[in-house]
Design a protein around this motif. Structure first.
Motif, PDB file in Angstrom:
ATOM      1  N   GLN A  10      -2.763   6.439 -11.916  1.00 30.72           N
ATOM      2  CA  GLN A  10      -1.403   6.647 -11.443  1.00 30.72           C
ATOM      3  C   GLN A  10      -1.380   7.300 -10.065  1.00 30.72           C
ATOM      4  N   GLY A  11      -2.252   8.275  -9.850  1.00 26.98           N
ATOM      5  CA  GLY A  11      -2.292   8.950  -8.561  1.00 26.98           C
ATOM      6  C   GLY A  11      -2.631   7.999  -7.432  1.00 26.98           C
ATOM      7  N   LEU A  12      -3.625   7.142  -7.642  1.00 20.44           N
ATOM      8  CA  LEU A  12      -4.001   6.167  -6.617  1.00 20.44           C
ATOM      9  C   LEU A  12      -2.884   5.159  -6.399  1.00 20.44           C
ATOM     10  N   PHE A  13      -2.216   4.772  -7.478  1.00 23.66           N
ATOM     11  CA  PHE A  13      -1.128   3.803  -7.343  1.00 23.66           C
ATOM     12  C   PHE A  13       0.016   4.386  -6.520  1.00 23.66           C
ATOM     13  N   GLU A  14       0.408   5.615  -6.810  1.00 29.24           N
ATOM     14  CA  GLU A  14       1.489   6.256  -6.054  1.00 29.24           C
ATOM     15  C   GLU A  14       1.087   6.440  -4.594  1.00 29.24           C
ATOM     16  N   TYR A  15      -0.153   6.859  -4.372  1.00 31.94           N
ATOM     17  CA  TYR A  15      -0.655   6.997  -3.004  1.00 31.94           C
ATOM     18  C   TYR A  15      -0.603   5.656  -2.275  1.00 31.94           C
ATOM     19  N   SER A  16      -1.025   4.593  -2.952  1.00 29.89           N
ATOM     20  CA  SER A  16      -1.105   3.273  -2.331  1.00 29.89           C
ATOM     21  C   SER A  16       0.276   2.731  -1.994  1.00 29.89           C
ATOM     22  N   LEU A  17       1.247   2.931  -2.881  1.00 31.66           N
ATOM     23  CA  LEU A  17       2.613   2.492  -2.585  1.00 31.66           C
ATOM     24  C   LEU A  17       3.130   3.187  -1.330  1.00 31.66           C
ATOM     25  N   LYS A  18       2.848   4.468  -1.205  1.00 30.38           N
ATOM     26  CA  LYS A  18       3.261   5.217  -0.018  1.00 30.38           C
ATOM     27  C   LYS A  18       2.545   4.698   1.217  1.00 30.38           C
ATOM     28  N   SER A  19       1.243   4.436   1.090  1.00 35.43           N
ATOM     29  CA  SER A  19       0.456   3.926   2.212  1.00 35.43           C
ATOM     30  C   SER A  19       0.960   2.552   2.642  1.00 35.43           C
ATOM     31  N   PHE A  20       1.236   1.675   1.680  1.00 34.38           N
ATOM     32  CA  PHE A  20       1.768   0.343   1.985  1.00 34.38           C
ATOM     33  C   PHE A  20       3.097   0.456   2.729  1.00 34.38           C
ATOM     34  N   SER A  21       3.976   1.325   2.223  1.00 34.38           N
ATOM     35  CA  SER A  21       5.305   1.480   2.823  1.00 34.38           C
ATOM     36  C   SER A  21       5.211   2.017   4.246  1.00 34.38           C
ATOM     37  N   GLU A  22       4.379   3.031   4.450  1.00 39.19           N
ATOM     38  CA  GLU A  22       4.232   3.630   5.785  1.00 39.19           C
ATOM     39  C   GLU A  22       3.629   2.645   6.769  1.00 39.19           C
ATOM     40  N   VAL A  59       2.067  -6.833  -2.248  1.00 40.80           N
ATOM     41  CA  VAL A  59       2.710  -6.482  -0.988  1.00 40.80           C
ATOM     42  C   VAL A  59       2.352  -7.527   0.065  1.00 40.80           C
ATOM     43  N   GLN A  60       3.213  -7.645   1.062  1.00 39.49           N
ATOM     44  CA  GLN A  60       3.053  -8.684   2.075  1.00 39.49           C
ATOM     45  C   GLN A  60       3.228  -8.089   3.472  1.00 39.49           C
ATOM     46  N   TYR A  61       2.389  -8.537   4.394  1.00 36.92           N
ATOM     47  CA  TYR A  61       2.542  -8.129   5.798  1.00 36.92           C
ATOM     48  C   TYR A  61       3.756  -8.828   6.382  1.00 36.92           C
TER      49      TYR A  61
END
Length: 213
Positions: free
Chosen positions: A156-168, A209-211
């Motif tokens: 869960q921690g990696l998933f939440e981090y990754s969603l934030k990283s993708f969004s940023e 996610v998509q570029y």
């Protein structure tokens, strides 16, 4: 868990050039020539023992696949799967994902899969996470315009981090599941870790996610 060394792994990888790509930099920009048919190319980074990528190649013969794994003693198990299945649309590469731009030209790859990547939970190891911005930049460099990343984990921690990283980074969220095995998602192919963790009752997280460009 400590990885069991297999000193014979390197020699076995060399024995099967039809499945293992050696000197992949020579194929940069011309990967269609490596496969039997010119088709879209999907890559999995951290392919492990190959259950996912082999299953995908069997289910989608109209797509070419490359499984990428740094550890020789792990990727040799994926090789065993390919030998058994005799899949012409699947290759393996024993390289570091941080250097993918050396092996793939812009637009060579249509999709990147990240499955159960090492979470590197300590803050000082953030740059090693495969969803850190430097890796996202590498993927963007080799993907087609509007290329996609499909990401799956039980952490869960990696998933939440990754969603934030993708969004940023500016990626567009196309699909999100906070409990994949209880969702209506069809065609899921499990990895070895996924089967293990889900059997223990762990929730599986997934997103696409998509570029933008």
């Amino acid at each position: 868990m400590r990885l069991r060394n297999k000193p014979w792994a390197k020699d076995k990888l060399l024995e099967y050039p039809q499945y293992v790509v050696h000197n992949p930099e020579q194929n940069r920009g011309k990967w269609n020539e490596v496969f039997d048919a010119p088709q879209p190319l999907h890559i999995e980074i951290g392919t492990g023992k190959g259950r996912f990528i082999t299953g995908m190649a069997k289910a989608n013969p109209h797509i070419n696949y490359i499984g990428i794994e740094m550890q020789e003693s792990v990727i040799v198990s994926a090789l065993d799967r390919i030998i058994e299945e005799e899949l012409s649309n699947l290759k393996l590469m024993n390289v570091d994902a941080a250097e993918l731009a050396k092996y793939f030209a812009p637009g060579d790859v249509d999709r990147v899969y990240l499955n159960f990547s090492d979470p590197w939970p300590k803050t000082r190891h953030e740059k090693r996470r495969l969803t850190f911005k430097s890796f996202l930049s590498v993927y963007e460099e080799i993907l087609v315009p509007k290329g996609e990343i499909h990401f799956k984990t039980d952490n869960q921690g990696l998933f939440e981090y990754s969603l934030k990283s993708f969004s940023e980074y500016g990626l567009l969220l196309k699909y999100l599941s906070l409990d994949l095995h209880q969702s209506d998602f069809e065609g899921n192919i499990m990895t070895e870790y996924e089967e293990k963790f889900s059997s223990l009752g762990n929730r599986i997280y997934r997103c696409e996610v998509q570029y933008k460009n």
